[in-house]
Write a protein that holds these residues in place. Sequence first.
Motif, PDB file in Angstrom:
ATOM      1  N   GLY A 189       9.430  -5.639  11.193  1.00 40.41           N
ATOM      2  CA  GLY A 189      10.401  -4.740  12.004  1.00 40.41           C
ATOM      3  C   GLY A 189      11.125  -3.543  11.123  1.00 40.41           C
ATOM      4  O   GLY A 189      11.362  -2.490  11.823  1.00 40.41           O
ATOM      5  N   PHE A 190      11.493  -4.157   9.970  1.00 37.87           N
ATOM      6  CA  PHE A 190      11.912  -3.063   8.837  1.00 37.87           C
ATOM      7  C   PHE A 190      11.249  -3.473   7.455  1.00 37.87           C
ATOM      8  O   PHE A 190      10.874  -4.707   7.166  1.00 37.87           O
ATOM      9  N   THR A 191      11.380  -2.451   6.624  1.00 37.43           N
ATOM     10  CA  THR A 191      10.670  -2.612   5.608  1.00 37.43           C
ATOM     11  C   THR A 191      11.455  -1.608   4.222  1.00 37.43           C
ATOM     12  O   THR A 191      12.139  -0.661   4.692  1.00 37.43           O
ATOM     13  N   THR A 192      10.909  -1.864   3.002  1.00 42.30           N
ATOM     14  CA  THR A 192      11.472  -0.957   2.076  1.00 42.30           C
ATOM     15  C   THR A 192      10.316  -0.759   1.059  1.00 42.30           C
ATOM     16  O   THR A 192       9.088  -1.066   1.334  1.00 42.30           O
ATOM     17  N   MET A 193      10.414   0.420   0.451  1.00 44.56           N
ATOM     18  CA  MET A 193       9.314   0.888  -0.483  1.00 44.56           C
ATOM     19  C   MET A 193       8.971   0.035  -1.555  1.00 44.56           C
ATOM     20  O   MET A 193       7.854  -0.478  -1.651  1.00 44.56           O
ATOM     21  N   LYS A 194       9.781  -0.881  -2.046  1.00 44.00           N
ATOM     22  CA  LYS A 194       9.716  -1.794  -2.891  1.00 44.00           C
ATOM     23  C   LYS A 194       8.781  -3.157  -2.203  1.00 44.00           C
ATOM     24  O   LYS A 194       7.810  -3.505  -2.820  1.00 44.00           O
ATOM     25  N   GLN A 195       8.881  -3.228  -1.188  1.00 40.14           N
ATOM     26  CA  GLN A 195       8.240  -4.320  -0.444  1.00 40.14           C
ATOM     27  C   GLN A 195       6.790  -4.005  -0.051  1.00 40.14           C
ATOM     28  O   GLN A 195       5.819  -4.622  -0.162  1.00 40.14           O
ATOM     29  N   MET A 196       6.632  -2.752   0.104  1.00 40.63           N
ATOM     30  CA  MET A 196       5.345  -2.004   0.558  1.00 40.63           C
ATOM     31  C   MET A 196       4.308  -1.938  -0.569  1.00 40.63           C
ATOM     32  O   MET A 196       3.141  -1.933  -0.556  1.00 40.63           O
ATOM     33  N   THR A 197       4.870  -1.682  -1.663  1.00 43.41           N
ATOM     34  CA  THR A 197       4.484  -1.583  -2.954  1.00 43.41           C
ATOM     35  C   THR A 197       4.221  -2.976  -3.915  1.00 43.41           C
ATOM     36  O   THR A 197       3.960  -2.928  -5.046  1.00 43.41           O
ATOM     37  N   HIS A 198       4.545  -4.105  -3.244  1.00 42.72           N
ATOM     38  CA  HIS A 198       4.668  -5.215  -4.053  1.00 42.72           C
ATOM     39  C   HIS A 198       3.346  -5.638  -4.284  1.00 42.72           C
ATOM     40  O   HIS A 198       2.495  -5.568  -3.421  1.00 42.72           O
ATOM     41  N   LEU A 199       3.067  -5.853  -5.653  1.00 43.94           N
ATOM     42  CA  LEU A 199       1.700  -6.041  -6.106  1.00 43.94           C
ATOM     43  C   LEU A 199       0.726  -4.953  -6.159  1.00 43.94           C
ATOM     44  O   LEU A 199      -0.466  -4.982  -6.359  1.00 43.94           O
ATOM     45  N   GLN A 200       1.325  -3.780  -5.747  1.00 48.43           N
ATOM     46  CA  GLN A 200       0.402  -2.750  -5.483  1.00 48.43           C
ATOM     47  C   GLN A 200       0.804  -1.498  -6.496  1.00 48.43           C
ATOM     48  O   GLN A 200       2.099  -1.380  -6.935  1.00 48.43           O
ATOM     49  N   THR A 201      -0.043  -0.888  -7.402  1.00 45.22           N
ATOM     50  CA  THR A 201       0.317  -0.178  -8.402  1.00 45.22           C
ATOM     51  C   THR A 201      -0.226   1.262  -7.947  1.00 45.22           C
ATOM     52  O   THR A 201      -1.400   1.366  -7.239  1.00 45.22           O
ATOM     53  N   GLY A 202       0.148   1.998  -8.843  1.00 48.18           N
ATOM     54  CA  GLY A 202       0.044   3.592  -8.884  1.00 48.18           C
ATOM     55  C   GLY A 202       0.864   4.629  -8.108  1.00 48.18           C
ATOM     56  O   GLY A 202       1.147   4.262  -7.017  1.00 48.18           O
ATOM     57  N   SER A 203       0.885   5.742  -8.509  1.00 49.09           N
ATOM     58  CA  SER A 203       1.988   6.853  -8.054  1.00 49.09           C
ATOM     59  C   SER A 203       1.352   7.510  -6.807  1.00 49.09           C
ATOM     60  O   SER A 203       1.850   7.958  -5.964  1.00 49.09           O
ATOM     61  N   VAL A 204      -0.007   7.372  -6.641  1.00 43.70           N
ATOM     62  CA  VAL A 204      -0.604   8.076  -5.466  1.00 43.70           C
ATOM     63  C   VAL A 204      -0.409   7.218  -4.221  1.00 43.70           C
ATOM     64  O   VAL A 204      -0.102   7.845  -3.337  1.00 43.70           O
ATOM     65  N   LEU A 205      -0.684   5.674  -4.474  1.00 46.38           N
ATOM     66  CA  LEU A 205      -0.058   4.882  -3.127  1.00 46.38           C
ATOM     67  C   LEU A 205       1.411   5.307  -2.644  1.00 46.38           C
ATOM     68  O   LEU A 205       1.602   5.409  -1.601  1.00 46.38           O
ATOM     69  N   ARG A 206       2.104   5.330  -3.736  1.00 46.09           N
ATOM     70  CA  ARG A 206       3.792   5.838  -3.376  1.00 46.09           C
ATOM     71  C   ARG A 206       3.745   6.950  -2.650  1.00 46.09           C
ATOM     72  O   ARG A 206       4.419   6.935  -1.627  1.00 46.09           O
ATOM     73  N   ASN A 257       1.490   8.479  -1.242  1.00 42.70           N
ATOM     74  CA  ASN A 257       1.020   8.423   0.327  1.00 42.70           C
ATOM     75  C   ASN A 257       1.720   7.746   1.283  1.00 42.70           C
ATOM     76  O   ASN A 257       1.846   8.282   2.409  1.00 42.70           O
ATOM     77  N   ILE A 258       2.521   6.837   0.740  1.00 42.72           N
ATOM     78  CA  ILE A 258       3.230   5.893   1.555  1.00 42.72           C
ATOM     79  C   ILE A 258       4.548   6.766   2.166  1.00 42.72           C
ATOM     80  O   ILE A 258       4.852   6.903   3.257  1.00 42.72           O
ATOM     81  N   GLU A 259       4.906   7.677   1.211  1.00 40.61           N
ATOM     82  CA  GLU A 259       6.114   8.684   1.553  1.00 40.61           C
ATOM     83  C   GLU A 259       5.726   9.552   2.476  1.00 40.61           C
ATOM     84  O   GLU A 259       6.581  10.025   3.527  1.00 40.61           O
ATOM     85  N   THR A 260       4.283  10.032   2.539  1.00 46.88           N
ATOM     86  CA  THR A 260       3.703  10.888   3.484  1.00 46.88           C
ATOM     87  C   THR A 260       3.775  10.438   4.961  1.00 46.88           C
ATOM     88  O   THR A 260       4.254  10.923   5.929  1.00 46.88           O
ATOM     89  N   ILE A 261       3.574   9.071   4.846  1.00 49.61           N
ATOM     90  CA  ILE A 261       3.403   8.375   6.194  1.00 49.61           C
ATOM     91  C   ILE A 261       4.514   8.100   6.722  1.00 49.61           C
ATOM     92  O   ILE A 261       4.986   8.360   7.900  1.00 49.61           O
ATOM     93  N   LEU A 262       5.479   7.852   5.951  1.00 49.63           N
ATOM     94  CA  LEU A 262       7.060   7.452   6.363  1.00 49.63           C
ATOM     95  C   LEU A 262       7.521   8.842   6.884  1.00 49.63           C
ATOM     96  O   LEU A 262       8.171   8.802   8.039  1.00 49.63           O
ATOM     97  N   ASN A 263       7.286   9.843   6.240  1.00 44.69           N
ATOM     98  CA  ASN A 263       8.099  11.048   6.661  1.00 44.69           C
ATOM     99  C   ASN A 263       7.478  11.632   8.092  1.00 44.69           C
ATOM    100  O   ASN A 263       8.352  12.028   8.957  1.00 44.69           O
ATOM    101  N   GLN A 264       5.989  11.363   8.235  1.00 45.25           N
ATOM    102  CA  GLN A 264       5.536  11.543   9.614  1.00 45.25           C
ATOM    103  C   GLN A 264       6.009  10.746  10.790  1.00 45.25           C
ATOM    104  O   GLN A 264       6.303  11.133  11.743  1.00 45.25           O
ATOM    105  N   MET A 265       6.257   9.454  10.200  1.00 47.87           N
ATOM    106  CA  MET A 265       6.871   8.655  11.337  1.00 47.87           C
ATOM    107  C   MET A 265       8.209   8.758  11.725  1.00 47.87           C
ATOM    108  O   MET A 265       8.614   8.576  12.603  1.00 47.87           O
ATOM    109  N   LEU A 266       9.068   9.413  10.831  1.00 50.92           N
ATOM    110  CA  LEU A 266      10.282   9.587  11.022  1.00 50.92           C
ATOM    111  C   LEU A 266      10.479  10.873  11.656  1.00 50.92           C
ATOM    112  O   LEU A 266      11.064  11.038  12.829  1.00 50.92           O
TER     113      LEU A 266
END
Length: 404
Positions: free
Chosen positions: A216-233, A235-244
Motif C-alpha cells: 500500500g505504501f513504500t519508500t525508496m529504501k525499501q524498493m532498492t533493498h538488495l538492489q544496486t546502481g544509480s540507474v535503477l534509482r 528509473n524508479i524516480e522517473t516512474i514515481l514522478n509519472q505516478m504522482l
Amino acid sequence: MSIKQTDLSKKLRQITLEAQGLIQEQAFGSGKAAVLSALEQLGYIQIDTLSVVTRAHHHTLWTRIPDYQPQWLDQLVTERHIFEYWFHAASYLPMQDFRFALPKMLSIKNGESRYYQADTQVMRNVYDKIRIDGPQKSRAFESLSKNNGSWWNWKPTKIALEQLFMQGDLMISARSGMEKVYDIRERVLPNTVNTTPPTALEYAEYLVRKYLRAYGFTTMKQMTHLQTGSVLRKNIETILNQMLEDNIIQKLVTPEMQIIYVLTDLFEKTDATHHPKLSLLSPFDNSIIHRERVKTCFDFDFRLECYTPQHKRKYGYFCLPILFGDVFIGRVDCKAHRKSGQFELIHLHVENRQIDMALWLTPFLNTLHRFVHFNQCQSIHVTQISPSELSDTIREFIEMRQMI
C-alpha cells in the motif's frame, strides 16, 4: 503533503494490513484460487525449511486463507501458475512475473554475479542427464556420485545443479515434501509466458508496482533493498514522478522527514469498521519481513532469534508475532511436537498491556486452536507466560477451552 505522526501511523497501519490481506477474514477468497490471488497480491511467498511449526510458506498462506490446504501450493507449481526462484530469499513467485527474474538469471549466466563456481563440464553432464532422462531429484545425482566415479562427484554436481537453476536453465517442476524436482526450463515454462528481458525502466516499474500493491505504501529504501546502481534509482524516480502526475500515488513527508509513497485510492479510502482480527504470524511473513518498516509503523521490534546463540536470546528460538487489529500485543515461542500430538507454548510474551486482555484472549485461543490443528496436533501445553501475573488467568483459560 505532511500529516500528524499519530494520524499517519494509524493510517499507514490500516493501509498496509489491508494490502497484506490481514484485516478481512477472507481477503483473497477461499480454495486454491485464493492461493494464487494472494501470491499475485503479495508478490512472493518465502520458502523456508525450518519445521518447528508448519513451514513458513504454508503458514503465511494459512494466515490469510482460512481453508488453506498445503497441497494447493504444490498443485499450482505443477499447473505452472507459479514458479520457484530467488526474491530476497528462496520464494514462490507468480508465473506472470517470470520475465522480471531474467535479469538476475542472465547476470549469473554471464558471470556478472558469481554465486557459484561450477565446473563447465559437470554442468553439461547434469543438464544432459535431465534433458535426456527427464525430471530428477538431487538424490539421483548423489547416487551417481557413489557409483559412477569422478564425473559424478557429489559436491561439484550439487553446485552445478544449483547454478543451472539460478541461471534459469533448470526450473523446479515439483516438490516431494521439501525435496526439489528439477527439469529443463523448456519443459516447465508455459510457452505463453513472455521471456523478453525487461528494459531497465520496465524493471524499475515492476519493483515500484510490486511494493505498492503488496504494502500500500513504500519508500525508496525499501524498493532498492538488495538492489544496486544509480540507474535503477533514477528509473524508479522517473516512474514515481509519472505516478504522482497521474494521481496514482501520493507523496507524504513524516515528521521525521521520511518520504513515503502511498497508493491514492487506499490513502483516501474511508476506514471501514472491522471486528479486530487476531493473527499468529510466521517470522517470515511478508508483513513483517522488513523489520525497520515494522518498527517504524507498528512500534514493534521483531527479530528472529533461531540464528542467535541461546544465551543471547531474549524471547526464544522461534517466536510468532501476535497481531490483534493493528497492534502487536506480543509474541509466542512455540513448537509442534507432532509425534505426541502436543503443541507447546514454550514462552508466551504479552507485551502490550494497554489493550484489555478480555478483548484479545478469546480470539487468541480461537486462532491458536486452529493453528494447533493445522500443525497436526491435538493438545496444548503451556510452559511459561510473561509477565508472570498473567500466567494463572491465561493458563486457566487455555485449560478450560481444551476441555470443551
